[in-house]
Design a protein around this motif. Structure first.
Motif, mmCIF file in Angstrom:
data_model
loop_
_atom_site.group_PDB
_atom_site.id
_atom_site.type_symbol
_atom_site.label_atom_id
_atom_site.label_comp_id
_atom_site.label_asym_id
_atom_site.label_seq_id
_atom_site.Cartn_x
_atom_site.Cartn_y
_atom_site.Cartn_z
ATOM 1 N N SER A 180 10.155 22.284 26.930
ATOM 2 C CA SER A 180 8.854 22.937 27.041
ATOM 3 C C SER A 180 8.893 24.061 28.066
ATOM 4 O O SER A 180 9.216 23.836 29.236
ATOM 5 C CB SER A 180 7.784 21.908 27.447
ATOM 6 O OG SER A 180 6.590 22.548 27.824
ATOM 7 N N PRO A 218 14.292 25.667 16.816
ATOM 8 C CA PRO A 218 12.893 25.352 17.159
ATOM 9 C C PRO A 218 12.488 23.901 16.916
ATOM 10 O O PRO A 218 11.600 23.401 17.596
ATOM 11 C CB PRO A 218 12.097 26.298 16.251
ATOM 12 C CG PRO A 218 13.008 26.564 15.094
ATOM 13 C CD PRO A 218 14.389 26.567 15.654
ATOM 14 N N ASP A 219 13.121 23.229 15.965
ATOM 15 C CA ASP A 219 12.764 21.842 15.651
ATOM 16 C C ASP A 219 13.839 20.907 16.197
ATOM 17 O O ASP A 219 14.992 20.942 15.744
ATOM 18 C CB ASP A 219 12.604 21.648 14.143
ATOM 19 C CG ASP A 219 11.479 22.505 13.583
ATOM 20 O OD1 ASP A 219 10.374 22.461 14.172
ATOM 21 O OD2 ASP A 219 11.704 23.215 12.587
ATOM 22 N N THR A 233 10.408 14.301 15.951
ATOM 23 C CA THR A 233 10.853 15.687 16.001
ATOM 24 C C THR A 233 9.785 16.511 16.703
ATOM 25 O O THR A 233 8.596 16.346 16.429
ATOM 26 C CB THR A 233 11.092 16.248 14.588
ATOM 27 O OG1 THR A 233 12.117 15.480 13.943
ATOM 28 C CG2 THR A 233 11.543 17.707 14.648
ATOM 29 N N ARG A 235 8.593 20.505 18.546
ATOM 30 C CA ARG A 235 8.738 21.960 18.468
ATOM 31 C C ARG A 235 9.141 22.483 19.842
ATOM 32 O O ARG A 235 8.424 22.285 20.835
ATOM 33 C CB ARG A 235 7.423 22.595 18.028
ATOM 34 C CG ARG A 235 7.557 24.036 17.567
ATOM 35 C CD ARG A 235 8.166 24.117 16.190
ATOM 36 N NE ARG A 235 8.184 25.499 15.686
ATOM 37 C CZ ARG A 235 8.800 25.857 14.571
ATOM 38 N NH1 ARG A 235 9.423 24.952 13.842
ATOM 39 N NH2 ARG A 235 8.783 27.119 14.171
ATOM 40 N N ARG A 236 10.280 23.123 19.936
ATOM 41 C CA ARG A 236 10.754 23.664 21.210
ATOM 42 C C ARG A 236 10.045 24.980 21.519
ATOM 43 O O ARG A 236 9.914 25.847 20.648
ATOM 44 C CB ARG A 236 12.256 23.881 21.157
ATOM 45 C CG ARG A 236 12.821 24.643 22.362
ATOM 46 C CD ARG A 236 14.325 24.784 22.284
ATOM 47 N NE ARG A 236 14.981 23.520 22.613
ATOM 48 C CZ ARG A 236 16.194 23.187 22.168
ATOM 49 N NH1 ARG A 236 16.857 23.989 21.357
ATOM 50 N NH2 ARG A 236 16.731 22.037 22.528
ATOM 51 N N THR A 237 9.621 25.145 22.773
ATOM 52 C CA THR A 237 9.020 26.402 23.218
ATOM 53 C C THR A 237 9.867 27.103 24.282
ATOM 54 O O THR A 237 9.623 28.267 24.586
ATOM 55 C CB THR A 237 7.607 26.167 23.783
ATOM 56 O OG1 THR A 237 7.680 25.255 24.880
ATOM 57 C CG2 THR A 237 6.684 25.602 22.704
#
Length: 367
Positions: A180, A218-219, A233, A235-237
């Motif tokens: 994050s 991203p995943d 799973t 979501r990468r930020t």
């Protein structure tokens, strides 16, 4: 002189943690410190840690930082919890005018870090930041080669390749937060932040920064800590690939390429090349955190005039994670140099400049 009383925030009773791995051995082996307080999420959890680590003769269990900081037995408050808890955890310690040691990063962002520094300065608190690569015998040896021996002449460039360990295609539950951008601990801030701080300490700061960040994966699969199953799973930020370039204050060219995940098999996780007009110094680290954790490192030097290549010896009397951390504690107790929160805020400003450069497509100054 009586040992300094240390109150630790975030000393786990079991399992791996940085507090247990790096700080606990450093403090227990030192005649200049004694652990007088442990603060976890509850008094019960703190007492469990005290019992697990054999600290019952000196340490008291606390359920809040304010209570621990109020004790006359605590001189130094040490923060080993995850980054998004640093800001709130350290305020009571500063208000109680206790000296403070916080692991890098100081806070989740530049604004929080600046506020903590200003509060500490108003209260007259001595501060230390866990950018322990500066204490590495490797860095001491390189600085000696460059500054004292002038071994490779005028430095003309510095180039880095790093595989960040975190930032790959999967993560464990305990490391999920490192994906994050908002939390403030990620590939840029922690693996690259530790490494580039050592570079800056050795060669000086950049005049300005040009950077590109991207998320290539991203995943992300989140696995149980034992790795036995995928639990979800996310979501990468936070960026999992980073490139950075700039000109150092002395005019030398500086570049870095950082990728998440594992290095090439049998290859170095860290490769740092310092070129001068007379030769080149190459630093290879087998692990991502080789410099900050005093792990496996090799230094070589090549001189252009003779093409001679030789291994450079250095002294490492305390290898492994406690090594550089112990040297931080020793420097603090002895009143010699150690990185403080002013240095930490400068490093946060560097992080901020990288984000701004990526967002604007422009070069950004931070010093």
């Amino acid at each position: 002189m009586a040992p300094l009383g240390v109150g630790i925030i975030g000393l786990s009773a079991d399992g791996w943690s940085w507090g247990v791995t790096a700080h606990l051995p450093s403090l227990k082996d030192s005649s200049k410190y004694r652990i007088t307080g442990v603060c976890n999420t509850s008094v019960e959890s703190s007492q469990k840690s005290i019992d697990a680590h054999g600290l019952s003769n000196t340490a008291k269990a606390y359920g809040s930082v304010a209570d621990m900081a109020a004790s006359s037995d605590v001189d130094l408050v040490v923060c080993c919890v995850r980054v998004d808890r640093h800001y709130e955890a350290m305020k009571p310690a500063i208000e109680a005018r206790k000296d403070c040691f916080v692991e890098w990063p100081l806070a989740s962002n530049l604004e929080q870090a600046t506020e903590l520094l200003e509060l500490a300065e108003r209260k007259g608190v001595k501060t230390m930041i866990g950018l322990q690569s500066q204490m590495s015998p490797v860095i001491s040896r390189i600085k000696e080669l460059l500054e004292k021996d002038n071994a490779i002449g005028r430095v003309v460039s510095s180039s880095i390749s790093q595989a960040g360990m975190i930032g790959g295609q999967e993560a464990t539950q305990s490391m999920e937060y490192l994906n994050s951008a908002e939390i403030g601990g990620n590939l840029l801030v922690i693996p690259f932040g530790h490494l580039y701080d050592a570079v800056s300490y050795t060669l000086g700061e950049l005049q300005d920064v040009s950077a590109t960040l991207s998320v290539q994966f991203p995943d992300i699969k989140i696995k149980s800590d034992d790795g036995s199953q995928v639990v979800k799973t996310i979501r990468r930020t936070a960026a999992d690939h980073i490139t950075m370039s700039g000109i150092l204050a002395n005019g030398a060219h500086s570049t870095a390429v950082v990728s998440g995940g594992k290095p090439f098999m049998d290859g170095p996780a860290v490769l740092w090349r310092i070129e001068g007009d007379k030769g080149v110094i190459e630093i290879r680290g087998e692990e991502t955190f080789a410099l900050s954790m005093s792990l496996n490192i090799k230094i070589r030097m090549q001189l252009f005039e003779t093409d001679e290549t030789k291994d450079i010896e250095f002294t490492e009397d305390r290898p492994g994670p406690p090594g550089n951390v112990a040297r931080l504690y020793e420097a603090f107790a002895d009143g010699s140099y150690y990185p403080d929160w002013k240095w930490a805020v400068k490093r946060h400003a560097w992080v901020d400049a990288i984000y701004k450069s990526n967002d604007t497509g422009k070069r950004v100054s931070y010093v």
